[in-house]
Design an enzyme around this catalytic site. Structure first.
Site, PDB file in Angstrom:
ATOM      1  N   SER A 148       0.810  -1.218   0.000  1.00 35.86           N
ATOM      2  CA  SER A 148       0.000   0.000   0.000  1.00 35.86           C
ATOM      3  C   SER A 148       0.847   1.274   0.000  1.00 35.86           C
ATOM      4  O   SER A 148       0.324   2.355  -0.238  1.00 35.86           O
ATOM      5  CB  SER A 148      -0.945   0.029   1.208  1.00 35.86           C
ATOM      6  OG  SER A 148      -0.251   0.369   2.390  1.00 35.86           O
ATOM      7  N   LYS A 186       1.710   4.203   7.397  1.00 35.47           N
ATOM      8  CA  LYS A 186       0.910   5.045   6.519  1.00 35.47           C
ATOM      9  C   LYS A 186       1.382   6.499   6.605  1.00 35.47           C
ATOM     10  O   LYS A 186       2.108   6.890   7.524  1.00 35.47           O
ATOM     11  CB  LYS A 186      -0.569   4.992   6.905  1.00 35.47           C
ATOM     12  CG  LYS A 186      -1.250   3.667   6.610  1.00 35.47           C
ATOM     13  CD  LYS A 186      -1.423   3.449   5.123  1.00 35.47           C
ATOM     14  CE  LYS A 186      -2.175   2.161   4.861  1.00 35.47           C
ATOM     15  NZ  LYS A 186      -1.417   0.969   5.241  1.00 35.47           N
TER      16      LYS A 186
END
Length: 227
Positions: A148, A186
């Site tokens: 991701s 993230k």
């Protein structure tokens, strides 16, 4: 010997490069091979690289080069491109010979995808250049699981070096502990009383939490990759 999927992917990359001069994107490869996720493409590319058919070129977008083709695809006409000299190193690359290496604990795996269980126990140590830790403070390392953050240059299997801290600026890539249960890697975005954990891959959605649901565990300061 290549599997059918490996052969299909190699042929697709070769045909696209012959036609357009650049490799296809991961999304295009996924659609061409009718795969559900790009992680399958990563595995196929790794297998082709290990077998000496392609080479990934660091620090470049769509950085794939075909080195050779199987006989049933070659037809005697394939000529690998010769690269003169060596690729320039990124501005922030550190010469290993001049770097004092330090040992950091690798605290297991961190999800660059769906959050996984929180990191708690060191699995082994890794050597990192001392200059990577120049800001002082406590550091640790994590092995990345998932894709991701791939558009930020962070791949599945990379080792990320984390400066331990409890806060970060907007846009920093952080280790975030979600609801004291799950850890993820993230990009942090603060939105008033909410915190968004943003992926660097359009295949993953941004997750938004209340600020009391997310605890920053550290900020990304370096990356180690083995080819």
């Amino acid at each position: 010997m290549l599997t059918r999927k490996q052969m299909d992917l190699l042929e697709f990359i070769h045909n696209r490069m012959q036609k357009e001069g650049i490799p296809p994107s991961f999304d295009e490869m996924k659609e061409a091979l009718n795969l559900r996720s790009k992680s399958g493409i990563h595995r196929l590319i790794t297998a082709l690289e290990e077998r000496g058919f392609i080479r990934r070129l660091p620090h470049r977008a769509r950085a794939l080069e075909i080195i050779r083709l199987p006989e049933n695809l070659d037809n005697g006409g394939f000529k690998p491109r010769v690269i003169e000299g060596s690729a320039p190193a990124p501005r922030t690359a550190m010469p290993i010979s001049s770097s004092h290496a330090l040992e950091l604990p690798v605290m297991g795996r961190i999800a660059a995808g769906t959050p996984i269980e929180a990191i708690q126990v060191a699995s082994h140590n890794v050597s990192v250049p001392g200059e990577m830790l120049a800001q002082g403070g406590k550091h640790y390392a994590l092995e990345v699981k998932g894709d991701s953050m791939i558009d930020a240059g962070i791949n599945d299997g990379d080792i990320v070096v984390i400066h331990e801290q409890t806060d970060a600026d907007n846009g920093d890539i952080v280790v975030a502990l979600v609801e004291d249960q799950e850890a993820t890697l993230k990009r942090l975005r603060k939105r008033g009383s909410a915190i968004a954990l943003e992926a660097a891959n359009p295949a993953y959605e941004t997750r938004v939490y209340r600020d009391d649901q997310v605890k920053v565990q550290g900020r990304l300061v370096g990356l180690i990759r083995t080819y």
